[in-house]
Design a protein around this motif. Structure first.
Motif, PDB file in Angstrom:
ATOM      1  N   PRO A 145      -6.510   0.671  -2.594  1.00 49.04           N
ATOM      2  CA  PRO A 145      -6.737  -0.724  -2.966  1.00 49.04           C
ATOM      3  C   PRO A 145      -6.384  -1.046  -4.413  1.00 49.04           C
ATOM      4  O   PRO A 145      -5.971  -2.163  -4.715  1.00 49.04           O
ATOM      5  CB  PRO A 145      -8.235  -0.929  -2.690  1.00 49.04           C
ATOM      6  N   GLY A 164      -8.757  -1.524   1.418  1.00 47.78           N
ATOM      7  CA  GLY A 164      -7.383  -2.000   1.556  1.00 47.78           C
ATOM      8  C   GLY A 164      -6.989  -2.380   2.965  1.00 47.78           C
ATOM      9  O   GLY A 164      -5.849  -2.788   3.193  1.00 47.78           O
ATOM     10  N   ALA A 207      -5.849  -6.643   2.881  1.00 47.76           N
ATOM     11  CA  ALA A 207      -5.147  -6.663   1.597  1.00 47.76           C
ATOM     12  C   ALA A 207      -5.212  -8.040   0.951  1.00 47.76           C
ATOM     13  O   ALA A 207      -5.513  -9.031   1.611  1.00 47.76           O
ATOM     14  CB  ALA A 207      -3.690  -6.258   1.807  1.00 47.76           C
ATOM     15  N   GLU A 233       0.824  -1.915   1.273  1.00 45.68           N
ATOM     16  CA  GLU A 233      -0.463  -2.113   1.939  1.00 45.68           C
ATOM     17  C   GLU A 233      -0.839  -0.896   2.782  1.00 45.68           C
ATOM     18  O   GLU A 233      -2.022  -0.553   2.913  1.00 45.68           O
ATOM     19  CB  GLU A 233      -0.413  -3.366   2.804  1.00 45.68           C
ATOM     20  N   HIS A 289      -3.794  -3.992  -5.199  1.00 42.93           N
ATOM     21  CA  HIS A 289      -4.167  -5.161  -6.007  1.00 42.93           C
ATOM     22  C   HIS A 289      -3.320  -5.273  -7.275  1.00 42.93           C
ATOM     23  O   HIS A 289      -3.008  -6.384  -7.706  1.00 42.93           O
ATOM     24  CB  HIS A 289      -5.659  -5.107  -6.348  1.00 42.93           C
ATOM     25  N   HIS A 323      -3.067   2.235   1.567  1.00 44.10           N
ATOM     26  CA  HIS A 323      -4.527   2.207   1.624  1.00 44.10           C
ATOM     27  C   HIS A 323      -5.165   2.687   0.325  1.00 44.10           C
ATOM     28  O   HIS A 323      -6.236   3.297   0.331  1.00 44.10           O
ATOM     29  CB  HIS A 323      -5.054   2.990   2.835  1.00 44.10           C
TER      30      HIS A 323
END
Length: 238
Positions: A140, A5, A8, A135, A144, A138
């Motif tokens: 991911p 992440g 991003a 973001e 997403h 951290h």
């Protein structure tokens, strides 16, 4: 960096020179690595702009039939707020725990830009503030998932701005929540950050429901806003 992440979705990739210095390898190796990532579909090149990280989950295109169906349905906005309340609350708590110094700088810049902007047209900056916090989590998967909902998320923020920011009582509460979220994340108070983020989304959702029940109408997008403005001008001309 993409998987954890640090880079991003939709974030521009650092230059070859920057990556070479950061990773301690030659630019030719960096160039080959970027070529490999491009082949895997993990980054995309935009003409004249550079390379950007792609989203792991397919984004709903603004003009897709599914997106149009979602956008046209009255319950979608409130369904989205239910999702935002849980995910953004978790993101804020994680950001308070995990944000790097650079993350905090980005969050601060986003917060200050939102605070000083015209409150009647700051939807993009409002969304950018919340995105900076996501973001900084951290996580991911979380990053997403919310990135794949970008257009719907931005639409919910636009609805909030168009319906609430010109109403002083609602705007004051929104500003209060934003300040609480910001200070909780920056001061690394995870429980407070989660509580403040969830309270903010819940307040916006409840406020919009209240307005829709009382006025039997809610401005959900820019086209609605243009139509409302046209009616007001027409009445004034009459």
């Amino acid at each position: 960096m993409i998987i954890d992440g640090t880079l991003a979705p939709d974030r521009k990739m650092p230059s070859e020179r920057q990556l070479s210095a950061r990773l301690g390898v030659s630019r030719s190796i960096v160039r080959e690595a970027l070529h490999e990532l491009h082949g895997r579909g993990m980054i995309e090149t935009r003409h004249g702009k550079g390379s950007f990280v792609t989203c792991a989950l397919p984004m709903l295109e603004e003009n897709s039939p599914l997106m149009q169906a979602f956008s046209d349905h009255s319950r979608t906005l409130y369904d989205l707020f239910e999702v935002r309340e849980q995910l953004e609350g978790q993101a804020a708590a994680l950001a308070a725990e995990r944000a790097t110094e650079m993350d905090q700088i980005r969050i601060t810049r986003a917060f200050e830009a939102m605070e000083t902007a015209d409150p009647l047209s700051n939807a993009d900056l409002d969304h950018a503030f919340h995105s900076a916090i996501v973001e900084a989590s951290h996580n991911p998967i979380l990053v997403h998932i919310l990135s794949s909902l970008k257009e719907l998320m931005l639409g919910s923020v636009q609805a909030s701005v168009m319906n609430l920011n010109h109403r002083e009582a609602f705007k004051q509460q929104i500003d209060k929540h934003h300040r609480q979220i910001y200070h909780a994340v920056i001061s690394r108070q995870a429980r407070w950050a989660r509580k403040a983020a969830m309270a903010h989304v819940r307040h916006v959702s409840e406020a919009l429901r209240q307005i829709e029940e009382q006025e039997h109408h809610l401005t959900r997008n820019a086209l609605d806003q243009i139509a409302n403005d046209a009616v007001k001008i027409s009445h004034k001309l009459q």
